[in-house]
Design a protein around this motif. Structure first.
Motif, PDB file in Angstrom:
ATOM      1  N   SER A   1      39.543 -67.605  28.758  1.00  0.00           N
ATOM      2  CA  SER A   1      38.984 -66.506  29.449  1.00  0.00           C
ATOM      3  C   SER A   1      37.976 -67.497  30.430  1.00  0.00           C
ATOM      4  O   SER A   1      37.898 -66.782  31.567  1.00  0.00           O
ATOM      5  CB  SER A   1      38.126 -65.838  28.834  1.00  0.00           C
ATOM      6  OG  SER A   1      37.010 -66.780  28.424  1.00  0.00           O
ATOM      7  N   GLY A   2      37.586 -68.742  30.405  1.00  0.00           N
ATOM      8  CA  GLY A   2      36.788 -69.383  31.299  1.00  0.00           C
ATOM      9  C   GLY A   2      35.357 -69.221  30.937  1.00  0.00           C
ATOM     10  O   GLY A   2      34.516 -69.655  31.637  1.00  0.00           O
ATOM     11  N   TYR A   3      35.222 -68.288  29.922  1.00  0.00           N
ATOM     12  CA  TYR A   3      33.756 -68.070  29.433  1.00  0.00           C
ATOM     13  C   TYR A   3      33.758 -68.421  27.952  1.00  0.00           C
ATOM     14  O   TYR A   3      34.418 -68.010  27.253  1.00  0.00           O
ATOM     15  CB  TYR A   3      33.323 -66.611  29.764  1.00  0.00           C
ATOM     16  CG  TYR A   3      33.170 -66.399  31.280  1.00  0.00           C
ATOM     17  CD1 TYR A   3      32.094 -66.480  32.017  1.00  0.00           C
ATOM     18  CD2 TYR A   3      34.223 -65.767  32.033  1.00  0.00           C
ATOM     19  CE1 TYR A   3      32.081 -66.178  33.182  1.00  0.00           C
ATOM     20  CE2 TYR A   3      34.179 -65.637  33.213  1.00  0.00           C
ATOM     21  CZ  TYR A   3      33.125 -65.645  33.871  1.00  0.00           C
ATOM     22  OH  TYR A   3      33.056 -65.467  35.117  1.00  0.00           O
ATOM     23  N   ARG A   4      32.396 -68.970  27.478  1.00  0.00           N
ATOM     24  CA  ARG A   4      32.217 -69.121  26.226  1.00  0.00           C
ATOM     25  C   ARG A   4      31.879 -67.790  25.363  1.00  0.00           C
ATOM     26  O   ARG A   4      31.226 -66.976  25.985  1.00  0.00           O
ATOM     27  CB  ARG A   4      30.886 -70.051  25.976  1.00  0.00           C
ATOM     28  CG  ARG A   4      30.908 -70.586  24.685  1.00  0.00           C
ATOM     29  CD  ARG A   4      29.827 -71.818  24.838  1.00  0.00           C
ATOM     30  NE  ARG A   4      29.294 -71.701  23.497  1.00  0.00           N
ATOM     31  CZ  ARG A   4      27.916 -71.977  22.891  1.00  0.00           C
ATOM     32  NH1 ARG A   4      27.042 -72.458  24.151  1.00  0.00           N
ATOM     33  NH2 ARG A   4      27.568 -71.961  21.685  1.00  0.00           N
ATOM     34  N   ASN A   5      32.658 -67.807  24.256  1.00  0.00           N
ATOM     35  CA  ASN A   5      32.556 -66.379  23.581  1.00  0.00           C
ATOM     36  C   ASN A   5      32.986 -65.461  23.841  1.00  0.00           C
ATOM     37  O   ASN A   5      32.784 -64.478  23.505  1.00  0.00           O
ATOM     38  CB  ASN A   5      30.927 -66.091  23.064  1.00  0.00           C
ATOM     39  CG  ASN A   5      30.276 -67.385  22.508  1.00  0.00           C
ATOM     40  OD1 ASN A   5      29.280 -67.838  23.142  1.00  0.00           O
ATOM     41  ND2 ASN A   5      30.705 -67.719  21.310  1.00  0.00           N
ATOM     42  N   VAL A   6      34.194 -65.641  24.813  1.00  0.00           N
ATOM     43  CA  VAL A   6      35.135 -64.466  25.449  1.00  0.00           C
ATOM     44  C   VAL A   6      36.536 -64.745  25.254  1.00  0.00           C
ATOM     45  O   VAL A   6      36.974 -65.757  25.508  1.00  0.00           O
ATOM     46  CB  VAL A   6      34.634 -64.417  27.071  1.00  0.00           C
ATOM     47  CG1 VAL A   6      35.622 -63.017  27.585  1.00  0.00           C
ATOM     48  CG2 VAL A   6      33.162 -63.914  27.198  1.00  0.00           C
ATOM     49  N   CYS A   7      37.253 -63.854  24.549  1.00  0.00           N
ATOM     50  CA  CYS A   7      38.791 -64.089  24.410  1.00  0.00           C
ATOM     51  C   CYS A   7      39.339 -62.764  24.602  1.00  0.00           C
ATOM     52  O   CYS A   7      38.735 -61.696  24.529  1.00  0.00           O
ATOM     53  CB  CYS A   7      38.829 -64.607  22.863  1.00  0.00           C
ATOM     54  SG  CYS A   7      38.493 -63.507  21.871  1.00  0.00           S
TER      55      CYS A   7
ATOM     56  N   GLN B   1      28.714 -66.141  16.684  1.00  0.00           N
ATOM     57  CA  GLN B   1      28.496 -66.191  14.951  1.00  0.00           C
ATOM     58  C   GLN B   1      27.262 -65.882  14.808  1.00  0.00           C
ATOM     59  O   GLN B   1      26.205 -66.434  15.443  1.00  0.00           O
ATOM     60  CB  GLN B   1      28.712 -67.869  14.646  1.00  0.00           C
ATOM     61  CG  GLN B   1      30.303 -68.368  14.469  1.00  0.00           C
ATOM     62  CD  GLN B   1      30.657 -67.867  13.444  1.00  0.00           C
ATOM     63  OE1 GLN B   1      29.933 -67.598  12.236  1.00  0.00           O
ATOM     64  NE2 GLN B   1      32.063 -67.484  13.478  1.00  0.00           N
ATOM     65  N   ILE B   2      26.929 -64.725  14.114  1.00  0.00           N
ATOM     66  CA  ILE B   2      25.666 -64.285  13.796  1.00  0.00           C
ATOM     67  C   ILE B   2      25.298 -64.316  12.436  1.00  0.00           C
ATOM     68  O   ILE B   2      26.038 -63.609  11.534  1.00  0.00           O
ATOM     69  CB  ILE B   2      25.282 -63.115  14.306  1.00  0.00           C
ATOM     70  CG1 ILE B   2      25.719 -62.827  15.939  1.00  0.00           C
ATOM     71  CG2 ILE B   2      23.921 -62.392  14.027  1.00  0.00           C
ATOM     72  CD1 ILE B   2      25.510 -61.544  16.562  1.00  0.00           C
ATOM     73  N   ASP B   3      24.307 -64.960  11.765  1.00  0.00           N
ATOM     74  CA  ASP B   3      24.128 -65.138  10.251  1.00  0.00           C
ATOM     75  C   ASP B   3      25.368 -65.725   9.584  1.00  0.00           C
ATOM     76  O   ASP B   3      25.683 -65.144   8.561  1.00  0.00           O
ATOM     77  CB  ASP B   3      23.607 -63.742   9.724  1.00  0.00           C
ATOM     78  CG  ASP B   3      22.227 -63.267  10.532  1.00  0.00           C
ATOM     79  OD1 ASP B   3      21.495 -64.222  10.700  1.00  0.00           O
ATOM     80  OD2 ASP B   3      21.975 -62.121  10.664  1.00  0.00           O
TER      81      ASP B   3
ATOM     82  N   THR C   1      19.935 -63.869  23.506  1.00  0.00           N
ATOM     83  CA  THR C   1      19.246 -62.961  22.468  1.00  0.00           C
ATOM     84  C   THR C   1      19.505 -63.465  21.212  1.00  0.00           C
ATOM     85  O   THR C   1      18.484 -63.606  20.310  1.00  0.00           O
ATOM     86  CB  THR C   1      19.990 -61.512  22.608  1.00  0.00           C
ATOM     87  OG1 THR C   1      19.948 -60.868  23.819  1.00  0.00           O
ATOM     88  CG2 THR C   1      19.537 -60.746  21.391  1.00  0.00           C
ATOM     89  N   TYR C   2      20.578 -63.930  20.707  1.00  0.00           N
ATOM     90  CA  TYR C   2      20.551 -64.126  19.207  1.00  0.00           C
ATOM     91  C   TYR C   2      20.465 -65.735  18.904  1.00  0.00           C
ATOM     92  O   TYR C   2      19.949 -66.242  18.007  1.00  0.00           O
ATOM     93  CB  TYR C   2      22.246 -64.009  18.681  1.00  0.00           C
ATOM     94  CG  TYR C   2      22.400 -62.431  18.423  1.00  0.00           C
ATOM     95  CD1 TYR C   2      21.780 -61.765  17.374  1.00  0.00           C
ATOM     96  CD2 TYR C   2      23.022 -61.817  19.646  1.00  0.00           C
ATOM     97  CE1 TYR C   2      22.155 -60.458  17.133  1.00  0.00           C
ATOM     98  CE2 TYR C   2      23.050 -60.385  19.226  1.00  0.00           C
ATOM     99  CZ  TYR C   2      22.712 -59.937  18.051  1.00  0.00           C
ATOM    100  OH  TYR C   2      22.971 -58.444  17.924  1.00  0.00           O
TER     101      TYR C   2
END
Length: 182
Positions: free
Chosen positions: A127-133, A146-148, A173-174
């Motif tokens: 995607s070119g962006y972290r955390n985007v697929c 990844q949250i908790d 935010t996280y």
């Protein structure tokens, strides 16, 4: 001082000059006051490439002697030495420069926070962006973090750039101070 490397001092920082066997030159940065730690160990500082996170780290190889017929060494990472980090903890370089070992650039933390504070996206990222697929089942761009300790899907987007902006906002935010780059 008995530092075995050449070094220079500027504005309270010591720049330890390291030349690898192949001729590559590096400057390892520490606080001037931490030269004493290196001096006491009486070993030369060198840099080594760490495949796990694709970075060079400054270290000292301490000779332990011949044990069971073989020479043995202990590797001491400079960032762990200057922070006095205990076993089981991780040391994060705030500015992502693993050769900048000044105390104001280092923080002792847990593994999960250190992993979040990454410099780049995954090598297989399309995607070119972290955390985007791309989520092929819904034919949309998906933002996940990844949250908790759990992989959490946070939203779907038609536009990859909108998804990228949202992913950055959610990392802030996280993850807060450990949001990393990109």
């Amino acid at each position: 001082m008995g530092i075995k490397n050449d070094y220079s001092i500027k504005d309270g920082a010591a720049f330890i000059h390291v030349t690898r066997k192949n001729g590559d030159k590096f400057d390892v940065i520490i606080d001037e006051e931490d030269l004493e730690i290196i001096d006491e160990l009486d070993f030369k500082v060198h840099v080594s490439w760490h495949r796990d996170n694709q970075q060079y780290y400054a270290e000292i190889c301490q000779y332990l002697g011949i044990i069971e017929g073989k020479p043995r060494y202990k590797t001491l990472l400079i960032h762990r030495l200057v922070t006095k980090a205990h076993k089981g903890t991780h040391v994060d370089h705030k500015n992502h420069d693993s050769l900048d070992n000044r105390k104001d650039n280092l923080r002792v933390t847990e593994a999960n926070k250190n992993l979040k504070h990454r410099k780049t996206k995954n090598t297989n990222n399309k995607s070119g962006y972290r955390n985007v697929c791309w989520e092929k089942n819904v034919k949309m761009w998906m933002v996940q973090l990844q949250i908790d300790g759990k992989n959490t899907r946070l939203g779907y987007f038609d536009d990859v750039h909108e998804a990228g902006r949202y992913a950055e906002k959610m990392r802030n935010t996280y993850y807060g101070d450990f949001k990393g780059k990109e």
